[in-house]
Design a protein around this motif. Sequence first.
Motif, mmCIF file in Angstrom:
data_model
loop_
_atom_site.group_PDB
_atom_site.id
_atom_site.type_symbol
_atom_site.label_atom_id
_atom_site.label_comp_id
_atom_site.label_asym_id
_atom_site.label_seq_id
_atom_site.Cartn_x
_atom_site.Cartn_y
_atom_site.Cartn_z
ATOM 1 N N ALA A 47 0.803 -1.159 -0.109
ATOM 2 C CA ALA A 47 0.149 0.167 -0.062
ATOM 3 C C ALA A 47 0.878 1.049 0.002
ATOM 4 N N SER A 48 0.216 2.328 -0.358
ATOM 5 C CA SER A 48 0.985 3.759 -0.388
ATOM 6 C C SER A 48 1.635 4.088 0.778
ATOM 7 N N ASP A 49 0.923 3.594 1.887
ATOM 8 C CA ASP A 49 1.161 4.226 3.146
ATOM 9 C C ASP A 49 2.309 3.497 3.943
ATOM 10 N N GLY A 50 2.923 2.596 3.262
ATOM 11 C CA GLY A 50 4.240 1.993 3.546
ATOM 12 C C GLY A 50 4.196 0.660 4.383
ATOM 13 N N ARG A 51 2.681 0.157 4.637
ATOM 14 C CA ARG A 51 2.456 -1.090 5.356
ATOM 15 C C ARG A 51 3.360 -2.131 4.978
ATOM 16 N N CYS A 52 3.587 -3.399 5.799
ATOM 17 C CA CYS A 52 4.091 -4.713 5.537
ATOM 18 C C CYS A 52 3.361 -5.290 4.376
ATOM 19 N N ILE A 53 4.317 -5.727 3.284
ATOM 20 C CA ILE A 53 3.769 -6.196 2.147
ATOM 21 C C ILE A 53 3.950 -7.360 1.813
ATOM 22 N N SER A 54 2.988 -8.115 1.239
ATOM 23 C CA SER A 54 3.313 -9.559 0.461
ATOM 24 C C SER A 54 2.415 -9.635 -0.729
ATOM 25 N N LEU A 55 1.286 -8.953 -0.914
ATOM 26 C CA LEU A 55 0.203 -8.968 -2.100
ATOM 27 C C LEU A 55 0.332 -7.434 -2.492
ATOM 28 N N LEU A 56 0.584 -7.528 -3.796
ATOM 29 C CA LEU A 56 0.199 -5.987 -4.454
ATOM 30 C C LEU A 56 -1.382 -5.983 -4.588
ATOM 31 N N LYS A 57 -1.966 -5.297 -3.885
ATOM 32 C CA LYS A 57 -3.286 -5.214 -3.460
ATOM 33 C C LYS A 57 -3.705 -3.810 -4.238
ATOM 34 N N VAL A 58 -4.624 -3.887 -5.420
ATOM 35 C CA VAL A 58 -4.735 -2.689 -6.381
ATOM 36 C C VAL A 58 -5.917 -3.097 -7.015
ATOM 37 N N LEU A 59 -6.362 -1.699 -7.450
ATOM 38 C CA LEU A 59 -7.510 -1.775 -8.387
ATOM 39 C C LEU A 59 -7.021 -1.676 -9.909
ATOM 40 N N MET A 60 -7.838 -2.428 -10.808
ATOM 41 C CA MET A 60 -7.575 -2.152 -12.319
ATOM 42 C C MET A 60 -8.099 -0.679 -12.431
ATOM 43 N N SER A 61 -8.932 -0.084 -12.135
ATOM 44 C CA SER A 61 -9.575 0.966 -12.163
ATOM 45 C C SER A 61 -10.356 1.662 -11.191
ATOM 46 N N ASN A 62 -10.306 2.890 -10.913
ATOM 47 C CA ASN A 62 -11.344 3.521 -10.142
ATOM 48 C C ASN A 62 -12.389 4.420 -10.770
ATOM 49 N N ALA A 63 -12.432 4.417 -12.032
ATOM 50 C CA ALA A 63 -13.312 5.112 -12.878
ATOM 51 C C ALA A 63 -14.566 4.380 -13.007
ATOM 52 N N CYS A 64 -15.555 4.519 -11.995
ATOM 53 C CA CYS A 64 -16.734 3.521 -12.030
ATOM 54 C C CYS A 64 -17.700 4.212 -12.511
ATOM 55 N N ALA A 65 -18.622 3.412 -13.143
ATOM 56 C CA ALA A 65 -19.914 3.786 -14.013
ATOM 57 C C ALA A 65 -21.098 3.747 -13.128
ATOM 58 N N TYR A 66 -20.782 3.104 -11.914
ATOM 59 C CA TYR A 66 -21.986 3.109 -10.842
ATOM 60 C C TYR A 66 -21.781 4.163 -9.856
ATOM 61 N N ASP A 67 -22.892 4.409 -9.032
ATOM 62 C CA ASP A 67 -23.122 5.603 -8.102
ATOM 63 C C ASP A 67 -23.396 5.047 -6.656
ATOM 64 N N CYS A 68 -22.704 3.960 -6.226
ATOM 65 C CA CYS A 68 -23.085 3.464 -4.947
ATOM 66 C C CYS A 68 -22.963 4.531 -3.981
ATOM 67 N N ALA A 69 -23.816 4.732 -3.199
ATOM 68 C CA ALA A 69 -23.632 5.816 -2.334
ATOM 69 C C ALA A 69 -22.628 5.705 -1.189
ATOM 70 N N TYR A 70 -22.294 4.436 -0.681
ATOM 71 C CA TYR A 70 -21.305 4.174 0.266
ATOM 72 C C TYR A 70 -19.915 4.331 -0.020
ATOM 73 N N CYS A 71 -19.813 4.235 -1.626
ATOM 74 C CA CYS A 71 -18.373 4.054 -2.015
ATOM 75 C C CYS A 71 -17.500 5.374 -2.364
ATOM 76 N N LEU A 72 -16.183 5.442 -2.073
ATOM 77 C CA LEU A 72 -15.387 6.404 -2.182
ATOM 78 C C LEU A 72 -15.299 6.522 -3.711
ATOM 79 N N ASN A 73 -15.217 5.568 -4.444
ATOM 80 C CA ASN A 73 -14.841 5.396 -6.140
ATOM 81 C C ASN A 73 -16.398 5.888 -6.805
ATOM 82 N N ARG A 74 -17.527 6.083 -6.194
ATOM 83 C CA ARG A 74 -18.794 6.339 -6.924
ATOM 84 C C ARG A 74 -18.388 7.440 -7.844
#
Length: 434
Positions: A47-74
């Motif tokens: 992660a970008s904050d420097g935490r311990c790593i083992s998996l690359l945890k990432v989104l393919m994209s955050n350009a979302c077509a949906y508008d879910c109220a709870y989601c930061l990427n809406r």
Amino acid sequence: MDTMEKLRILTDAAKYDVACTSSGVDRAGVKGQLGSAAACGICHSFASDGRCISLLKVLMSNACAYDCAYCLNRRSNDTPRTTFRPRELADLTISFYRRNYIEGLFLSSAVVGTPDYTCELMLQTLYILRREYRFGGYIHVKAIPGADEALIRELGLLADRMSVNIELPSNDSLKRLAPQKTKESILAPMTRIRDGIRENAHDLVKYRSAPQFVPGGQSTQMIIGATPESDRRILQLTEGLYKKYSLKRVFYSAYIPLVEDRNLPALNTAPPLLREHRLYQADWLLRFYGFTAGEILDDAHPDFNPVLDPKCNWAVNHPEEFPVEVNRAPYEKLLRVPGIGVLSAKRIVRARRETKLDFDGLKRIGVVLKRASYFITCQGKSASRIQTDNPAVLMGILRDRGLPQGGFQPEMPEQLSLFTPTKEDGVKCLTGQL
């Protein structure tokens, strides 16, 4: 936007997805290939904050077509948007692996245009990794609800584990907060993954050789605290998901207010971390201790006790089940005693074949006597003078945990320290013993 800027944005956007666990896959390294996978231990992320790593945890994209109220990427949220190209992300993964930064990839995505197009981008990425780079490391990929069944199957043939987020605990909440998603579109890929795993297992038995389809199984995640469902409702849903879809894990994510919406908690609302913790404890009881959701919570008690863990709370409310004589009680009965976990119950069963156990012996086995002593006898003797139907049992448990006896105060959840843990904390963290 250069690759590292994309990485910064898309790893940050992925940090709220908690459905990430040990791989469940053992695969040795093969000459001519890159990487291997271990069934346990792969559970951290880059992660970008420097935490311990083992998996690359990432989104393919955050350009979302949906508008879910709870989601930061809406869609309606004002945030930087970007999308990896498949080869760009594959090259990044291999580059990090060769530098020994990671052991595998955890790939999710917002919905780019359509579910099918999003799945195609992810599929191309996995194809480059597996076929061109011959990458044998662990890959966990999120299936996109609404995507074509053929795409889900192709992803499953390239991934070790797949997951589909159930998102919210009820269909009503889903309609209110994520109207572009439906219960059917979420459950359909879960069904397809379940059936594919079963078909693969059948083919392996019949032909002794078959393409591996999601060998690490599937999991899901639901958001807790964004909607008004009770703990009992959530636990019933969890039990149903385990039974119907043969899930490896259900993950719970305490809702963190990041966007303002009239249907959501206010921005200054604290995340329900204790509630999330209780759900994980109850989940462990469902999977390993033989409890049902109806035993843990009922109509009279639809929410968890903020002071006692679910197992201890059940024991205090069922004095008729105790005390349990540890030298005679069946394994299933031992599992219901607070302070006796799965490992210690198995040790008790083995040890008493050769000797009569006393309290010193139980302590050496690993039983947490400060909780168990109220609910057990050894050779007919009790270590506690308090009867199990006495309210003082509750007070004694609270005292042993350092909580005030004059009134209930919910425990404050905090991250386990890696530097000053007690032995009991370490065992509970690593094994889930209750």
